[in-house]
Design an enzyme around this catalytic site. Sequence first.
Site, PDB file in Angstrom:
ATOM      1  N   GLU A  46      -9.900  17.573  -2.402  1.00  0.00           N
ATOM      2  CA  GLU A  46     -11.334  17.255  -2.459  1.00  0.00           C
ATOM      3  C   GLU A  46     -11.796  16.532  -1.190  1.00  0.00           C
ATOM      4  O   GLU A  46     -12.607  15.600  -1.231  1.00  0.00           O
ATOM      5  CB  GLU A  46     -11.599  16.401  -3.710  1.00  0.00           C
ATOM      6  CG  GLU A  46     -13.022  16.485  -4.255  1.00  0.00           C
ATOM      7  CD  GLU A  46     -13.606  17.869  -4.217  1.00  0.00           C
ATOM      8  OE1 GLU A  46     -13.051  18.760  -4.879  1.00  0.00           O
ATOM      9  OE2 GLU A  46     -14.602  18.076  -3.512  1.00  0.00           O
TER      10      GLU A  46
HETATM   11  C1  LIG Z   1      -2.872  20.860  -5.577  1.00  0.00           C
HETATM   12  C2  LIG Z   1      -4.068  21.235  -4.775  1.00  0.00           C
HETATM   13  C3  LIG Z   1      -5.237  21.592  -5.445  1.00  0.00           C
HETATM   14  C4  LIG Z   1      -6.369  21.977  -4.705  1.00  0.00           C
HETATM   15  N1  LIG Z   1      -7.494  22.425  -5.363  1.00  0.00           N
HETATM   16  C5  LIG Z   1      -8.499  23.005  -4.659  1.00  0.00           C
HETATM   17  C6  LIG Z   1      -9.567  23.678  -5.319  1.00  0.00           C
HETATM   18  O1  LIG Z   1      -9.654  23.717  -6.547  1.00  0.00           O
HETATM   19  N2  LIG Z   1     -10.508  24.308  -4.566  1.00  0.00           N
HETATM   20  C7  LIG Z   1     -10.462  24.305  -3.204  1.00  0.00           C
HETATM   21  O2  LIG Z   1     -11.339  24.886  -2.573  1.00  0.00           O
HETATM   22  N3  LIG Z   1      -9.462  23.661  -2.533  1.00  0.00           N
HETATM   23  C8  LIG Z   1      -8.471  23.027  -3.228  1.00  0.00           C
HETATM   24  N4  LIG Z   1      -7.441  22.399  -2.570  1.00  0.00           N
HETATM   25  C9  LIG Z   1      -7.453  22.347  -1.127  1.00  0.00           C
HETATM   26  C10 LIG Z   1      -7.645  20.932  -0.578  1.00  0.00           C
HETATM   27  O3  LIG Z   1      -8.960  20.502  -0.776  1.00  0.00           O
HETATM   28  C11 LIG Z   1      -7.212  20.964   0.904  1.00  0.00           C
HETATM   29  O4  LIG Z   1      -5.805  21.040   0.903  1.00  0.00           O
HETATM   30  C12 LIG Z   1      -7.678  19.759   1.678  1.00  0.00           C
HETATM   31  O5  LIG Z   1      -9.081  19.770   1.816  1.00  0.00           O
HETATM   32  C13 LIG Z   1      -7.044  19.709   3.083  1.00  0.00           C
HETATM   33  O6  LIG Z   1      -7.107  20.936   3.749  1.00  0.00           O
HETATM   34  P1  LIG Z   1      -5.782  21.548   4.385  1.00  0.00           P
HETATM   35  O7  LIG Z   1      -4.736  21.565   3.323  1.00  0.00           O
HETATM   36  O8  LIG Z   1      -6.109  22.835   5.027  1.00  0.00           O
HETATM   37  O9  LIG Z   1      -5.328  20.499   5.452  1.00  0.00           O
HETATM   38  P2  LIG Z   1      -5.799  20.460   6.971  1.00  0.00           P
HETATM   39  O10 LIG Z   1      -7.269  20.660   7.053  1.00  0.00           O
HETATM   40  O11 LIG Z   1      -4.915  21.340   7.759  1.00  0.00           O
HETATM   41  O12 LIG Z   1      -5.486  18.939   7.340  1.00  0.00           O
HETATM   42  C14 LIG Z   1      -4.190  18.467   7.713  1.00  0.00           C
HETATM   43  C15 LIG Z   1      -4.346  17.025   8.199  1.00  0.00           C
HETATM   44  O13 LIG Z   1      -5.207  16.988   9.349  1.00  0.00           O
HETATM   45  C16 LIG Z   1      -6.311  16.135   9.107  1.00  0.00           C
HETATM   46  N5  LIG Z   1      -7.516  16.705   9.713  1.00  0.00           N
HETATM   47  C17 LIG Z   1      -7.941  17.996   9.653  1.00  0.00           C
HETATM   48  N6  LIG Z   1      -9.105  18.125  10.312  1.00  0.00           N
HETATM   49  C18 LIG Z   1      -9.427  16.912  10.790  1.00  0.00           C
HETATM   50  C19 LIG Z   1     -10.517  16.392  11.546  1.00  0.00           C
HETATM   51  N7  LIG Z   1     -11.546  17.147  11.914  1.00  0.00           N
HETATM   52  N8  LIG Z   1     -10.495  15.074  11.881  1.00  0.00           N
HETATM   53  C20 LIG Z   1      -9.484  14.278  11.493  1.00  0.00           C
HETATM   54  N9  LIG Z   1      -8.431  14.713  10.771  1.00  0.00           N
HETATM   55  C21 LIG Z   1      -8.406  16.012  10.426  1.00  0.00           C
HETATM   56  C22 LIG Z   1      -6.429  16.021   7.595  1.00  0.00           C
HETATM   57  O14 LIG Z   1      -7.053  14.807   7.202  1.00  0.00           O
HETATM   58  C23 LIG Z   1      -4.969  16.103   7.168  1.00  0.00           C
HETATM   59  O15 LIG Z   1      -4.378  14.845   7.223  1.00  0.00           O
HETATM   60  C24 LIG Z   1      -6.326  21.955  -3.292  1.00  0.00           C
HETATM   61  C25 LIG Z   1      -5.140  21.579  -2.637  1.00  0.00           C
HETATM   62  C26 LIG Z   1      -4.028  21.234  -3.355  1.00  0.00           C
HETATM   63  C27 LIG Z   1      -2.770  20.893  -2.620  1.00  0.00           C
END
Ligand SMILES: Cc1cc2nc3c(=O)[nH]c(=O)nc-3n(C[C@H](O)[C@H](O)[C@H](O)COP(=O)(O)OP(=O)(O)OC[C@H]3O[C@@H](n4cnc5c(N)ncnc54)[C@H](O)[C@@H]3O)c2cc1C
Length: 579
Positions: A438
Amino acid sequence: MNGYHVPVDRIMQAMEVAGLGELLRLPPFDGLDPEAVRDVLQGFATLAEQVIAPTDRDGDLHGAVLDADTGRVTVPASFHTAHTEFAKGGWIALSAPSHLGGGGFPGVVATATQEMFASANLALSLNPVLTQSAIELLEQWGDDRQQGLYLRRLLDGVWTGTMNLTEPDAGSDVGAVRTTAEPTSDGRWAISGTKIYITWGEHDLTENIVHLVLARVPGGPPGTKGISLFLVPKVLVDDEGHLLEHNRVRCLSLEHKMGINASPTCVLEFDGAIGEMVGPVHGGMAAMFSMMNPARLAIGLEGTAVSERAFQQALAYAQERLQGRAARWTGEGPAPIIEHPDVRRMLVSMAASIDACRLLTFATAIAGDLAKHHPDAEVREQAQRRADLLTPIAKSFPTDQGVRNTSIAVQVHGGMGYVEETGIAQRYRDVRITPIYEGTNGIQAIDLVGRKVAKDQGAAMETLCVEIDETVSRAHAVAGLERAATALERALVALREATAWVVDQGGAASADVLAGATAYQELVGAVTSGHLLIRMACEGSDLDKARATVFAAEHLDRVALLDTVRMGAGTLAVGLGLA
Ligand SMILES: Cc1cc2nc3c(=O)[nH]c(=O)nc-3n(C[C@H](O)[C@H](O)[C@H](O)COP(=O)(O)OP(=O)(O)OC[C@H]3O[C@@H](n4cnc5c(N)ncnc54)[C@H](O)[C@@H]3O)c2cc1C
């Protein structure tokens, strides 16, 4: 001990300190009083303790299972019973307006039931969290047909909702979404693309699932400005809501995760699935935010909820486990470990943090209620600003605390904390997702320093600081709160100084501010929740005062050091050898 007892009195006390009384005096809540609220909470507490909590271990052990041939997902049988009881009770519609068939209660009351649900079974609770958020979205953005057809069934609990943002290349950067929506000859849309990590994206609890999906229509601008929102049912329906054929959406796989095993986290493939637009074309992000904001609050409270359950387990274990001698122990043989001051330190530290986090969540929910229901437009606007300011804090602070608190609970168990048998390890594994999904807590911090603080030159934050000034003055006059008052006063000076620095540097446009954004968020979280806890203690018992004192010593004194906020991007680059 792996059961769960709902702390109804503590929850009521926190709600009242956060402003329940003022809220219940508003016209929409005529006839409601704190006793009626307590009765509702007690009713849900019985369901949480007796029906939902016993399913939790089952879910952790057996998880959700995908049949790869059919794409169907099944969840443990015990979940069906719990879901049926929850739906039959009408709980999902508790805070929906009466004219839509809802219970008409303030949102904060539903928030309290969400805490109980998440304490009882975090994995299962995610299903109603998403459905509840979908309800809020359709209340605001759905047209009459969508409300009559889909919203009604979500409110009845016969269908459930999901939120589809994330794709392999679009995580934190939602603007990178690639899923497409092509117009069809009958005015609907064909949605194609792959969404990942979709919580409860496929399951067998209900016959239909309402997916809310971000996608791009042809010819739109790049980034978030070109995103629209679509409602895509798992099973297509006619105008009376009768189920027709299966839509072209399929669960390709389930993620194997470190926790919340029974919450199916799905890779969903949309292959020309039929959907309808919700809200205006290219207005997808604004519409999705009306789902994301309540979801952020709900995820924030998961940190508190899991901490509460872990605290209860750790307390029970500390009362039973015999080990060593303790100065004041007069019984025969070794003492229960709760007799050791260091074990008491761990337990009180958790309890104080839980109270503080719960207050923060309720204060945010009540700001949202005032923004919706207050008759005076100016008060509504002020309350909305408060809710906007607090949302990233209410998402991040309790979830970070959840990781800390469950880690402490494992520590209280000693070696038994590291083996699965006691069930405490599950709390630690489960809660670890909450600072990630989220919108990661890092992304919340960027939102805080940019849109919530620098954009209005720190005005909404200063309004909050003035309220904290009052708490400092009150607390200085209360015997037993002297140390807490001094710590809050010092931390407030640091908060004002840090806010001025964030604004002067240009907020999220400055790499230096971004380097300190998480530290700033932690400072705001500690000061805001600390102020609420100390305010509660001003009128509270000795227990409240002791917890406020512990929280102040552990959290407020630490964040009063501004060094991490103003560390600067350069220091971080040099520290990694990247300069
Ligand atoms: C169990 C689970 C349930 C989920 N449920 C849903 C759901 O129902 N619907 C849905 O749409 N998504 C869902 N998600 C997705 C979740 O919201 C994302 O995993 C989350 O938003 C992070 O995105 P990412 O995994 O691509 O990480 P990334 O975006 O790759 O981030 C990796 C790291 O880099 C940092 N980072 C990335 N960009 C920036 C920036 N611009 N500035 C500073 N730091 C940055 C992040 O804070 C993080 O620490 C779920 C994920 C999990 C694991």
